[in-house]
Write a protein that holds these residues in place. Sequence first.
Motif, PDB file in Angstrom:
ATOM      1  N   GLY A 166      61.058 -48.477  89.865  1.00 18.02           N
ATOM      2  CA  GLY A 166      60.923 -48.966  90.988  1.00 18.02           C
ATOM      3  C   GLY A 166      61.969 -47.982  91.728  1.00 18.02           C
ATOM      4  O   GLY A 166      61.410 -47.568  92.953  1.00 18.02           O
ATOM      5  N   GLN A 167      63.054 -47.676  91.456  1.00 16.28           N
ATOM      6  CA  GLN A 167      63.828 -46.584  91.828  1.00 16.28           C
ATOM      7  C   GLN A 167      63.952 -45.437  92.012  1.00 16.28           C
ATOM      8  O   GLN A 167      63.708 -44.406  92.408  1.00 16.28           O
ATOM      9  CB  GLN A 167      65.150 -47.082  91.295  1.00 16.28           C
ATOM     10  N   GLY A 168      63.955 -44.416  90.707  1.00 19.45           N
ATOM     11  CA  GLY A 168      63.743 -43.457  90.424  1.00 19.45           C
ATOM     12  C   GLY A 168      62.362 -42.958  90.738  1.00 19.45           C
ATOM     13  O   GLY A 168      61.261 -43.907  89.478  1.00 19.45           O
ATOM     14  N   GLU A 169      61.683 -41.841  91.627  1.00 21.29           N
ATOM     15  CA  GLU A 169      60.444 -41.783  91.821  1.00 21.29           C
ATOM     16  C   GLU A 169      59.804 -40.821  90.365  1.00 21.29           C
ATOM     17  O   GLU A 169      59.913 -41.140  89.471  1.00 21.29           O
ATOM     18  CB  GLU A 169      60.396 -40.973  93.245  1.00 21.29           C
ATOM     19  N   PHE A 170      59.360 -39.880  91.543  1.00 14.92           N
ATOM     20  CA  PHE A 170      58.266 -39.428  90.315  1.00 14.92           C
ATOM     21  C   PHE A 170      58.438 -38.012  89.715  1.00 14.92           C
ATOM     22  O   PHE A 170      59.140 -36.966  90.273  1.00 14.92           O
ATOM     23  CB  PHE A 170      56.590 -39.379  90.918  1.00 14.92           C
ATOM     24  N   THR A 171      58.188 -37.236  88.566  1.00 12.80           N
ATOM     25  CA  THR A 171      57.998 -36.356  87.899  1.00 12.80           C
ATOM     26  C   THR A 171      56.393 -35.651  87.250  1.00 12.80           C
ATOM     27  O   THR A 171      56.250 -36.464  86.753  1.00 12.80           O
ATOM     28  CB  THR A 171      58.841 -36.518  86.968  1.00 12.80           C
ATOM     29  N   LEU A 172      56.302 -34.555  88.289  1.00 11.65           N
ATOM     30  CA  LEU A 172      54.559 -34.641  88.975  1.00 11.65           C
ATOM     31  C   LEU A 172      54.679 -33.172  88.372  1.00 11.65           C
ATOM     32  O   LEU A 172      55.185 -32.384  88.263  1.00 11.65           O
ATOM     33  CB  LEU A 172      53.954 -35.239  89.571  1.00 11.65           C
ATOM     34  N   PRO A 174      60.193 -32.923  97.561  1.00  9.59           N
ATOM     35  CA  PRO A 174      59.873 -32.451  96.286  1.00  9.59           C
ATOM     36  C   PRO A 174      58.831 -31.581  95.926  1.00  9.59           C
ATOM     37  O   PRO A 174      58.365 -31.569  94.947  1.00  9.59           O
ATOM     38  CB  PRO A 174      59.717 -33.797  95.095  1.00  9.59           C
ATOM     39  N   MET A 175      57.494 -31.975  96.993  1.00  8.24           N
ATOM     40  CA  MET A 175      56.310 -32.030  96.662  1.00  8.24           C
ATOM     41  C   MET A 175      56.280 -29.921  96.846  1.00  8.24           C
ATOM     42  O   MET A 175      55.114 -29.868  95.968  1.00  8.24           O
ATOM     43  CB  MET A 175      55.682 -32.336  97.729  1.00  8.24           C
ATOM     44  N   ILE A 176      56.937 -29.255  97.008  1.00 14.04           N
ATOM     45  CA  ILE A 176      56.797 -27.746  97.082  1.00 14.04           C
ATOM     46  C   ILE A 176      58.227 -27.067  95.731  1.00 14.04           C
ATOM     47  O   ILE A 176      57.966 -26.657  94.551  1.00 14.04           O
ATOM     48  CB  ILE A 176      56.585 -27.014  97.497  1.00 14.04           C
ATOM     49  N   VAL A 177      59.307 -27.591  96.253  1.00 16.54           N
ATOM     50  CA  VAL A 177      60.443 -27.589  95.388  1.00 16.54           C
ATOM     51  C   VAL A 177      60.045 -28.280  94.952  1.00 16.54           C
ATOM     52  O   VAL A 177      61.089 -29.532  94.304  1.00 16.54           O
ATOM     53  CB  VAL A 177      61.451 -26.997  95.392  1.00 16.54           C
ATOM     54  N   ASN A 178      59.533 -28.448  93.326  1.00 14.91           N
ATOM     55  CA  ASN A 178      58.958 -29.345  92.445  1.00 14.91           C
ATOM     56  C   ASN A 178      60.069 -30.361  91.869  1.00 14.91           C
ATOM     57  O   ASN A 178      60.058 -29.629  90.696  1.00 14.91           O
ATOM     58  CB  ASN A 178      57.856 -29.496  92.069  1.00 14.91           C
ATOM     59  N   SER A 179      61.406 -30.737  92.283  1.00 11.63           N
ATOM     60  CA  SER A 179      62.544 -31.581  90.963  1.00 11.63           C
ATOM     61  C   SER A 179      61.625 -32.536  89.717  1.00 11.63           C
ATOM     62  O   SER A 179      61.014 -33.076  90.473  1.00 11.63           O
ATOM     63  CB  SER A 179      63.865 -31.466  92.216  1.00 11.63           C
TER      64      SER A 179
END
Length: 791
Positions: A237-243, A438-443
């Motif tokens: 729930g807290q740590g978002e997404f890695t895509l 993070p959508m472009i600089v995708n961390s």
Amino acid sequence: MKSTRQLITLLVFGLSCATLFAQQNTDQSKFRQLGVELPTPNTYRTASGAPGEDYWQQRADYDIKVELDDDKQRIIGKETLTYYNNSPHPLSYIWIQLDQNVVDPESNTYKTKTNKLSEKMSAVQLNAMVDNSFDGGHKIEYVKDALGKALKYTINKTMMRVDLPVTLPAKSGKVVLQIGWSYNINDRLNPALAADGRGGYEFFPEDGNYLYTITQWYPRMAVYDDYNGWQHKQFLGQGEFTLVFGNFQVAITVPADHIIAATGVLQNPKDVLTAEQIRRFEESKTASKPVVIVSQEEATEKEKTKSKEKKTWIYKAENVRDFAFGSSRKYIWDALGVKIDGSPVPTVMAMSYYPKEANPLYGHLSTEAVAHTLRVYSKHTIPYPYPTAISVEASNGMEYPMICFNYGRPEKDGTYSERVKYGMLGVIIHEVGHNFFPMIVNSDERQWSWMDEGLNTFCQFLAEQEWMRDYPSGRGPARNIVDYMKADKSVQNPIMTNSESIIQFGANAYAKPATGLNILRETIMGRELFDYAFREYARRWAFKHPTPSDLFRTMEDASGVDLDWFWRGWFYTTDNVDISLDEVTEFRLDTKNPDIEKTLAAKAAKEKLENDVTYQNNKRDLAQVAVERNPALKDFYNSYNPNDITPIDREQYKQYISGLDEKAKMFMEKNQHFYQLDFSNIGGLVMPLILKFEFEDGTSTVQRIPAEIWRLNDHKISKVFAFEKAVKQVILDPQLETADVDIENNYFPRKAIPSRFELFKTQGFGRNGPQNGSNPMQQAKQMESKGQGKN
Ligand SMILES: [Zn+2]
């Protein structure tokens, strides 16, 4: 100036300078380089912070058909996922994220949430603690290969492993999967179901309609990379997404009277929009202000009926890491074409979608705020490369590529408080800003929240300050982080902490890194060096996956400034800044001139007697002392005054002067005031010393000393300053730019600093003070209607 005064004697044989350095264990120095903390550079990620010659990343393309069931609030979808293995490793299985499982009844999010009962609680609060009855979660119907053959899969909470019948070859491998699924959409405003806090539906009882924000909705590829392997840490729930980046084609079927806002570009406008809507959209591309495509009247009219027909909206999006959409018959829609210098897209469409409940606020400001954000961020990072940027009103704040969901609702009478206005603007800027981080600089959001939230909050601050000169930004200014930094260390952790384990999420992952970057820009590096290096980081890592070390290294590599001490202190510890100006000692040169020094000494001796209580009281109480009663007791010293100027004194002075070299004579002539300033570091973090000297004649000067002044001793240091004029007061960090947590010890002589409570009392309410929910706009409107307003 109240300080100790001392005399300096110039040595005839020149100034000898013997400096003793405190012996330190170099391992403990705050300036030791970040050696073991950073990963060893390699051919994927270089020591300069740039991607290396063998840098690789995976790719996932999606072709999705999805239907939104407005009667049952369900999503039914099927996708064809094409996964490209660019890694140097063969893969025998792949991991896919099933984020909806965060609201599955068996979710670890429910199980691991800690809570406590109190004597008074609302039913909503109590329910949020114990209710996991919602039938949520991804219901996987099938996982098949390209030819329709079923594949073995294993679901581990929010992650699904698919076993590949044939190992996916390294560097050129490609696999096609077909997945069918469905899920029940959660009520976004119900805290028990807001475990992911990001998407869902909102129901409007007044008109019986739903507003959907559909997010984390399709099975998404997990990231496989050079530093994690598979990033398949559970979504709690807290740590978002890695895509993964890839191309999307998405066909969305909804009731025919719905309007959709989505990632990407609509491919079939003629099938879903009216000729008039298309005409208005074309007009908005070159308009000077937002053009309304679906008006409030049109949207309100549609709320009254519910179409049984369906329409399918087809979207395409290239090189994005995700896809989200909003859908409702309540949407008002406006758009404005924006030209971004250097963008590969000639006209970026800034657009807003919102229910009538958000007007007049949203219609007035949202699209303009989107356009403003694109312009400011493009200047500080890379030119915005996507064709659209959308702000959807959804009573929360969450970001996806080209689309984000933001709150901003006025009162029913159309008035709103300052807090709502600036809250809305801040959230729109922030969420649109997430397009860059993070959508472009995708961390890797699942690991490091600060890499997108912190960098984005910093740019948000820049954009807010370019919106309006005195914009009441909460996060960014150093002085605003002080309360967090000085708080109990047991409720703090370093910025470099995994997302799921962060305490005080907003302060730690948003405010502290944003403030750190602002201190680097304004105080440590200066705007020119900082802006160049920060842009270089964005350029290097646009459409790639950076790590913290890539940022730390690039900022140093492009600026020529050693910042290891700053990263170490600000990002790896919970130390704070508390530098104390302990003492200011004034020194004057001993001129040796008897006419000056002995006159001064005589004056001092006289003042001393005048202030001697026994001498004065005896003068009053004793008619005679012994030598007065009996003068025979006197000798030479009863009439000798050491401060009398004699010919011998003058001869010695002559000899002294003739023995001095030219430099010493110059000092004698200038007759400067010398000040030794003693500092101690109480908080632990080192910082530059910004010193304001206020002179007795009312003028002042500021000197800026780099943080490296602490490099040989980070506990206590001293430094000497010389001025022609006498100093009345010294102030350390006069503009509060270093987040020093105790400013009382920044003044010499000390000055009482009013407490925050006292400040609150004297300043009252205002732009920078709390409003306690007051709404001056409403009060003014009421005054006006009573005829008491201004003309
Ligand atoms: Zn954010």
